[in-house]
Write a protein that holds these residues in place. Structure first.
Motif, PDB file in Angstrom:
ATOM      1  N   ARG A   1     -39.908  23.669  32.720  1.00 40.32           N
ATOM      2  CA  ARG A   1     -40.636  22.638  33.449  1.00 40.32           C
ATOM      3  C   ARG A   1     -41.710  22.023  32.566  1.00 40.32           C
ATOM      4  O   ARG A   1     -42.373  22.715  31.783  1.00 40.32           O
ATOM      5  CB  ARG A   1     -41.279  23.253  34.690  1.00 40.32           C
ATOM      6  CG  ARG A   1     -42.061  22.254  35.547  1.00 40.32           C
ATOM      7  CD  ARG A   1     -42.611  22.943  36.793  1.00 40.32           C
ATOM      8  NE  ARG A   1     -43.691  22.175  37.389  1.00 40.32           N
ATOM      9  CZ  ARG A   1     -43.505  21.119  38.174  1.00 40.32           C
ATOM     10  NH1 ARG A   1     -42.286  20.717  38.472  1.00 40.32           N
ATOM     11  NH2 ARG A   1     -44.544  20.466  38.672  1.00 40.32           N
TER      12      ARG A   1
ATOM     13  N   THR B   1     -31.769  16.293  34.482  1.00 36.21           N
ATOM     14  CA  THR B   1     -32.492  16.204  35.748  1.00 36.21           C
ATOM     15  C   THR B   1     -33.274  14.897  35.793  1.00 36.21           C
ATOM     16  O   THR B   1     -33.190  14.075  34.863  1.00 36.21           O
ATOM     17  CB  THR B   1     -33.420  17.426  35.956  1.00 36.21           C
ATOM     18  OG1 THR B   1     -33.923  17.406  37.290  1.00 36.21           O
ATOM     19  CG2 THR B   1     -34.584  17.410  34.988  1.00 36.21           C
TER      20      THR B   1
ATOM     21  N   HIS C   1     -38.501  26.529  24.884  1.00 31.40           N
ATOM     22  CA  HIS C   1     -38.380  27.013  26.263  1.00 31.40           C
ATOM     23  C   HIS C   1     -38.509  28.535  26.282  1.00 31.40           C
ATOM     24  O   HIS C   1     -37.670  29.237  25.717  1.00 31.40           O
ATOM     25  CB  HIS C   1     -37.035  26.560  26.839  1.00 31.40           C
ATOM     26  CG  HIS C   1     -36.736  27.112  28.187  1.00 31.40           C
ATOM     27  ND1 HIS C   1     -37.708  27.280  29.158  1.00 31.40           N
ATOM     28  CD2 HIS C   1     -35.569  27.554  28.745  1.00 31.40           C
ATOM     29  CE1 HIS C   1     -37.153  27.809  30.239  1.00 31.40           C
ATOM     30  NE2 HIS C   1     -35.856  27.982  30.013  1.00 31.40           N
TER      31      HIS C   1
ATOM     32  N   THR D   1     -37.155  13.135  36.634  1.00 34.28           N
ATOM     33  CA  THR D   1     -38.579  13.430  36.810  1.00 34.28           C
ATOM     34  C   THR D   1     -38.996  13.051  38.227  1.00 34.28           C
ATOM     35  O   THR D   1     -38.420  12.159  38.837  1.00 34.28           O
ATOM     36  CB  THR D   1     -39.450  12.648  35.809  1.00 34.28           C
ATOM     37  OG1 THR D   1     -39.199  11.260  35.979  1.00 34.28           O
ATOM     38  CG2 THR D   1     -39.144  13.047  34.375  1.00 34.28           C
TER      39      THR D   1
ATOM     40  N   GLU E   1     -45.833  25.191  30.615  1.00 40.18           N
ATOM     41  CA  GLU E   1     -45.321  23.853  30.919  1.00 40.18           C
ATOM     42  C   GLU E   1     -45.566  22.967  29.719  1.00 40.18           C
ATOM     43  O   GLU E   1     -46.690  22.838  29.259  1.00 40.18           O
ATOM     44  CB  GLU E   1     -46.059  23.276  32.143  1.00 40.18           C
ATOM     45  CG  GLU E   1     -45.516  23.790  33.443  1.00 40.18           C
ATOM     46  CD  GLU E   1     -46.099  23.063  34.654  1.00 40.18           C
ATOM     47  OE1 GLU E   1     -46.934  22.143  34.470  1.00 40.18           O
ATOM     48  OE2 GLU E   1     -45.735  23.431  35.778  1.00 40.18           O
TER      49      GLU E   1
ATOM     50  N   ASP F   1     -36.546  28.567  34.595  1.00 39.48           N
ATOM     51  CA  ASP F   1     -36.718  27.130  34.777  1.00 39.48           C
ATOM     52  C   ASP F   1     -37.563  26.589  33.624  1.00 39.48           C
ATOM     53  O   ASP F   1     -38.572  27.193  33.260  1.00 39.48           O
ATOM     54  CB  ASP F   1     -37.437  26.830  36.097  1.00 39.48           C
ATOM     55  CG  ASP F   1     -36.561  27.147  37.302  1.00 39.48           C
ATOM     56  OD1 ASP F   1     -35.363  27.485  37.102  1.00 39.48           O
ATOM     57  OD2 ASP F   1     -37.077  27.070  38.436  1.00 39.48           O
TER      58      ASP F   1
ATOM     59  N   TYR G   1     -43.029  14.935  36.412  1.00 43.55           N
ATOM     60  CA  TYR G   1     -42.640  16.314  36.085  1.00 43.55           C
ATOM     61  C   TYR G   1     -41.132  16.485  36.188  1.00 43.55           C
ATOM     62  O   TYR G   1     -40.493  15.958  37.106  1.00 43.55           O
ATOM     63  CB  TYR G   1     -43.339  17.311  37.011  1.00 43.55           C
ATOM     64  CG  TYR G   1     -44.755  17.575  36.556  1.00 43.55           C
ATOM     65  CD1 TYR G   1     -45.020  18.560  35.613  1.00 43.55           C
ATOM     66  CD2 TYR G   1     -45.813  16.813  37.047  1.00 43.55           C
ATOM     67  CE1 TYR G   1     -46.312  18.793  35.163  1.00 43.55           C
ATOM     68  CE2 TYR G   1     -47.107  17.035  36.609  1.00 43.55           C
ATOM     69  CZ  TYR G   1     -47.354  18.026  35.667  1.00 43.55           C
ATOM     70  OH  TYR G   1     -48.616  18.250  35.215  1.00 43.55           O
TER      71      TYR G   1
ATOM     72  N   THR H   1     -37.994  19.502  36.087  1.00 42.10           N
ATOM     73  CA  THR H   1     -37.651  20.925  36.089  1.00 42.10           C
ATOM     74  C   THR H   1     -36.157  21.057  35.799  1.00 42.10           C
ATOM     75  O   THR H   1     -35.326  20.551  36.562  1.00 42.10           O
ATOM     76  CB  THR H   1     -37.973  21.562  37.447  1.00 42.10           C
ATOM     77  OG1 THR H   1     -39.361  21.373  37.735  1.00 42.10           O
ATOM     78  CG2 THR H   1     -37.660  23.057  37.420  1.00 42.10           C
TER      79      THR H   1
END
Ligand SMILES: [Ca+2]
Ligand SMILES: [Ca+2]
Ligand SMILES: [Ca+2]
Length: 468
Positions: free
Chosen positions: A379, A416, A452, A418, A460, A377, A423, A425
């Motif tokens: 994030r 995605t 990543h 937030t 993070e 993941d 945040y 992910t």
């Protein structure tokens, strides 16, 4: 009871009183022979050109001219007149009044160098008084010294001059035609009311006739032409002795101008533990030979770059003796193992700076390959620095906003939204480098790259955004 009576006060008190006071510790002292320890001191600032902003030393010589051991010998100093001269912390060593004191055998002599600083701003020079105590000293008249501290008057000036050249033929000397004329030359430093500035003449010469003395004076240049690299600053200590009237200041072209470097890897993808082959091509495109060359391939701390054994670099390795003739092209073939850790970052590579022992600023180059296989993941926080303090605070997350990860060639990888705190992910994304994107009127303040990395090495990320 501590025996702190001096010889003189013992005599004044009279022998009878003394016998009572010091009962048992001394038997009899003749009224005039002055036996016992007797410290005598001399002190002076050692020869040298001291500036007012120096920590100016004082040499203190302590001699026991008595006939018995002196113990608990301690020293103090204070400014008797003139601007305040403060002794440096811990300068007294075993003479410090907070300690147990020093000992001197009869006849023994030692010199201490203590230091202090003129804190007072008033004009004139300090007179410093030093006192040394020793219990039982039979004559206190020689335990004091007054020391004049006379630095160079701050209004003193001296001449600073020299010549600037661009070392075209790289012989380290000013050769005909290398003079740098019309160059703005400056002198600055703490305490100077303003920078001084002159322009070099046709011979590259500059001269400042009266630069005020100071511990830090710097020669530097503005608007240097033709890519010449001059020393960023030439530091001088001006103490009136005229040591800087013949400065020779050499300009050099950056090594990267003549030396080209390229790294290629034999594959675009590797597995951890695999041996990769790197081809390094070095070309001297200049008109002069280059020597003292070396490669410096520092991993930027991540531990994922290829491990190339030093000896593969030959003369370009730790010997730093690489040579290239004018126009020469050299191909080095290196092999190194892909570290296991590269799998967590999704990449490996080799990045090197090529330097020269006597040349400034060599070229940097790198090559990268993928080490695919891991997913995790991704994030991090999308935020807007509303209060301009350069860090994300409560309420600065960019909430409920569509964000994306794309490859460098703009292929969408993940999308995605937030959460309420900003945040995001991206689930199960292959490790590696991506470009972060955001819907709406926002753009990244800095680089929009996301590195990543899988656990346990991952982190993070924070992506700071601002209105488009
Ligand atoms: Ca004495
Ligand atoms: Ca030259
Ligand atoms: Ca903030």
């Amino acid at each position: 009871m501590r025996r702190t009576l001096s010889g003189r006060s013992v005599r004044a008190a009279g022998a009878l009183t003394m016998v009572f006071t010091l009962a048992g510790t001394m038997t009899a002292v003749p009224a005039h022979a002055d036996p016992g320890p007797n410290i005598k001191i001399t002190a002076a600032v050692p020869a040298g050109s001291w500036l007012r902003q120096d920590h100016i030393p004082i040499d203190l010589t302590i001699t026991n001219i008595g006939d018995a051991r002196a113990t608990e010998v301690k020293a103090t100093g204070s400014t008797y007149s003139g601007p305040y001269y403060g002794f440096d912390l811990n300068t007294w060593g075993d003479l410090d009044t907070n300690g147990s004191g020093a000992s001197f055998e009869a006849g023994e002599s030692r010199t201490y160098r203590v230091t202090g600083y003129i804190w007072g701003a008033e004009a004139g020079n300090p007179l410093v008084r030093i006192d040394v105590s020793a219990p039982g000293d039979s004559d206190y008249s020689d335990n004091r010294a007054d020391v004049p501290v006379n630095p160079i008057p701050p209004e003193t000036t001296e001449r600073v001059a020299g010549q600037v050249y661009g070392d075209k033929n790289r012989d380290g000397l000013l050769s005909p035609g290398e003079e740098l004329a019309g160059l703005k030359t400056l002198v600055g430093g703490p305490g100077l009311p303003q920078e001084l500035s002159v322009v070099t003449d046709a011979a590259g010469r500059f001269s400042f006739d009266a630069v005020p003395v100071g511990a830090i004076r710097i020669v530097y240049f503005h608007n240097v032409p033709d890519g010449w690299l001059l020393p960023e600053s030439t530091m001088m200590r001006l103490d009136g002795s005229g040591k800087y009237e013949a400065l020779s200041i050499r300009g050099q072209q950056p090594l990267e101008k003549d030396l080209q470097a390229e790294i290629k890897l034999n594959k675009a993808r590797y597995a951890p533990g695999e041996t990769a082959k790197a081809t390094v091509t070095l070309t001297n495109s200049g008109a002069l030979p280059l020597s003292g060359l070396y490669a410096n391939c520092e991993d930027q701390g991540s531990g994922i770059d290829l491990k190339i054994p030093q000896d593969q670099w030959g003369d370009f390795g730790s010997a730093k003796e690489g040579k290239l003739a004018a126009g020469q092209r050299l191909v080095l073939t290196l092999t190194g193992q892909v570290p296991e850790k590269a799998l967590y970052f999704g990449k490996t590579g080799l990045s090197c700076t090529f330097g020269g022992k006597t040349y400034p600023r060599g070229p940097w180059t790198s090559a990268e390959a993928k080490v695919p296989g891991k997913r995790a993941d991704a994030r991090g926080l999308a935020w807007v620095d509303k209060n301009h303090n350069y860090q994300p605070d409560e309420g600065e997350g960019l909430a409920n906003t569509i964000v994306t990860l794309s490859t460098k060639d703009k292929r969408l990888v993940s999308l995605t939204k937030t959460d309420a705190k900003g945040y995001a992910t991206f689930p199960g994304v292959a490790v590696g480098d991506y470009v972060f994107g955001v819907a709406g009127p926002w753009k990244a303040v800095h680089d929009s790259t996301i590195h990543h990395v899988a656990p346990p090495y991952g982190w993070e990320w924070w992506m700071q955004l601002e209105p488009r």
